[in-house]
Write a protein that holds these residues in place. Structure first.
Motif, mmCIF file in Angstrom:
data_model
loop_
_atom_site.group_PDB
_atom_site.id
_atom_site.type_symbol
_atom_site.label_atom_id
_atom_site.label_comp_id
_atom_site.label_asym_id
_atom_site.label_seq_id
_atom_site.Cartn_x
_atom_site.Cartn_y
_atom_site.Cartn_z
ATOM 1 N N ALA A 81 0.826 -1.208 0.000
ATOM 2 C CA ALA A 81 0.000 0.000 0.000
ATOM 3 C C ALA A 81 0.860 1.259 0.000
ATOM 4 O O ALA A 81 0.530 2.250 -0.667
ATOM 5 C CB ALA A 81 -0.933 -0.005 1.214
ATOM 6 N N ILE A 82 1.978 1.244 0.752
ATOM 7 C CA ILE A 82 2.846 2.423 0.813
ATOM 8 C C ILE A 82 3.479 2.690 -0.548
ATOM 9 O O ILE A 82 3.540 3.836 -1.013
ATOM 10 C CB ILE A 82 3.914 2.232 1.899
ATOM 11 N N ASN A 83 3.975 1.640 -1.209
ATOM 12 C CA ASN A 83 4.575 1.821 -2.534
ATOM 13 C C ASN A 83 3.549 2.331 -3.539
ATOM 14 O O ASN A 83 3.860 3.139 -4.411
ATOM 15 C CB ASN A 83 5.170 0.496 -3.017
ATOM 16 N N ARG A 84 2.298 1.852 -3.409
ATOM 17 C CA ARG A 84 1.250 2.343 -4.299
ATOM 18 C C ARG A 84 1.009 3.833 -4.073
ATOM 19 O O ARG A 84 0.846 4.610 -5.019
ATOM 20 C CB ARG A 84 -0.040 1.552 -4.061
ATOM 21 N N ALA A 128 1.955 9.514 -5.844
ATOM 22 C CA ALA A 128 2.453 10.861 -5.572
ATOM 23 C C ALA A 128 3.522 11.264 -6.586
ATOM 24 O O ALA A 128 3.529 12.391 -7.092
ATOM 25 C CB ALA A 128 3.009 10.936 -4.146
ATOM 26 N N ARG A 129 4.435 10.340 -6.901
ATOM 27 C CA ARG A 129 5.476 10.657 -7.882
ATOM 28 C C ARG A 129 4.863 10.900 -9.258
ATOM 29 O O ARG A 129 5.353 11.736 -10.021
ATOM 30 C CB ARG A 129 6.492 9.516 -7.944
ATOM 31 N N GLY A 130 3.804 10.157 -9.580
ATOM 32 C CA GLY A 130 3.131 10.384 -10.854
ATOM 33 C C GLY A 130 2.513 11.765 -10.930
ATOM 34 O O GLY A 130 2.568 12.424 -11.978
ATOM 35 N N LEU A 131 1.929 12.235 -9.815
ATOM 36 C CA LEU A 131 1.351 13.580 -9.802
ATOM 37 C C LEU A 131 2.439 14.643 -9.956
ATOM 38 O O LEU A 131 2.251 15.645 -10.648
ATOM 39 C CB LEU A 131 0.585 13.796 -8.493
ATOM 40 N N VAL A 132 3.583 14.443 -9.297
ATOM 41 C CA VAL A 132 4.691 15.393 -9.429
ATOM 42 C C VAL A 132 5.186 15.433 -10.866
ATOM 43 O O VAL A 132 5.426 16.508 -11.433
ATOM 44 C CB VAL A 132 5.826 15.020 -8.462
ATOM 45 N N ALA A 133 5.359 14.246 -11.473
ATOM 46 C CA ALA A 133 5.823 14.206 -12.862
ATOM 47 C C ALA A 133 4.829 14.868 -13.810
ATOM 48 O O ALA A 133 5.220 15.570 -14.745
ATOM 49 C CB ALA A 133 6.065 12.748 -13.280
ATOM 50 N N ALA A 134 3.538 14.673 -13.563
ATOM 51 C CA ALA A 134 2.531 15.308 -14.415
ATOM 52 C C ALA A 134 2.552 16.822 -14.269
ATOM 53 O O ALA A 134 2.398 17.552 -15.251
ATOM 54 C CB ALA A 134 1.145 14.753 -14.058
#
Length: 278
Positions: free
Chosen positions: A185-188, A193-199
């Motif tokens: 769950a933590i990795n998900r 979060a990293r996907g939102l930053v990259a976007a």
């Protein structure tokens, strides 16, 4: 010694017209039958009987407690709530069964089950007392107590406590498996979060539409510092950082620089925010 026939097959060579093939041969052998495990048979019968008695107890308690609660509410709601009285300690027994290899974990559901049973017995006794039959109320409450005692005996017989060292090993294995499960769950969450930053960074990345003058100072910057040289496409954030690193502090000058090298439509509020961070 008793035996029973067992049908088996094997591959054997078979020749027809000089050509040999491996074919299946069916045959029967007598195999010994192990003696009946009477201990297991008795334990299974006792467990099944205890389950039947639990059903009887639920029916009796639901009828008594439901009639008691129906004095102050509608009958469907009263009998639905009455089921919860016995269902609570039955569920606690189920959890205790699942923890039969770990006495420490089984202790809490056992205590909670005793508490829920006491409340159910009090409710059944109160019904008999209000109905003018106190003796019947006490006997009816004892039914639940007897069944709970029976199940406690059965659970203790099924329980297989581990020695101290083995129990510690099991606890460590559970902790390790629990940590791995938690990391899923933590990795998900981190990936999201990293996907939102990259976007967000991709949304702010726009190709420059003009080449800045790299030959001299900015006459409107209020400073003799020359404009920084370009090294490739920039985002608004990179352009602000480059300007501040080059000594340009005036907000208007920084905004003009961002319009020149990054985004001609960059908003002053966005540039000011990055400038404050820089």
């Amino acid at each position: 010694m008793k035996t029973r026939p067992s049908h088996r097959t094997r591959l054997v060579p078979h020749t027809v017209n000089g050509k040999t093939e491996m074919v299946l041969d069916h045959y029967t052998v007598d195999v010994p039958v192990p003696p009946r495990d009477w201990d297991r048979t008795v334990l299974t019968a006792v467990t099944a009987a205890a389950g039947i008695l639990v059903t009887v107890t639920v029916v009796w308690s639901t009828a008594s407690i439901g009639d008691l609660l129906a004095r102050v509410t509608v009958a469907p709601a009263a009998y639905a709530a009455a089921v919860a009285f016995d269902l609570a300690w039955i569920l606690c027994m189920a959890v205790e069964w699942l923890s039969r290899y770990d006495p420490a974990r089984a202790a809490l559901p056992r205590r909670m089950g005793h508490g829920a049973l006491a409340i159910a017995m009090i409710a059944v006794g109160a019904h008999g007392w209000l109905a003018g039959a106190a003796a019947i109320g006490v006997i009816g409450a004892a039914v639940s107590g007897i069944v709970k005692i029976l199940w406690t005996v059965v659970l203790r017989h099924h329980a297989k406590p581990l020695d101290d060292k083995t129990q510690q090993w099991v606890d460590k294995q559970r902790a390790e498996a629990g940590g791995e499960l938690a990391m899923v769950a933590i990795n998900r969450e981190l990936t999201r979060a990293r996907g939102l930053v990259a976007a967000e960074e991709e949304a702010l990345r726009i190709d420059p539409d003009a080449d800045p003058d790299q030959s001299g100072p900015d006459p409107q910057s209020g400073s003799a510092s020359p404009l920084p040289a370009l090294s490739g496409p920039m985002t608004v954030k990179d352009a602000v950082r480059t300007a501040t690193d080059s000594g340009i502090r005036d907000p208007d000058a920084v905004l003009r620089y961002v319009h020149t090298v990054a985004d001609a439509n960059a908003k002053p509020d966005t540039v000011a925010r990055y400038l404050r961070r820089a």
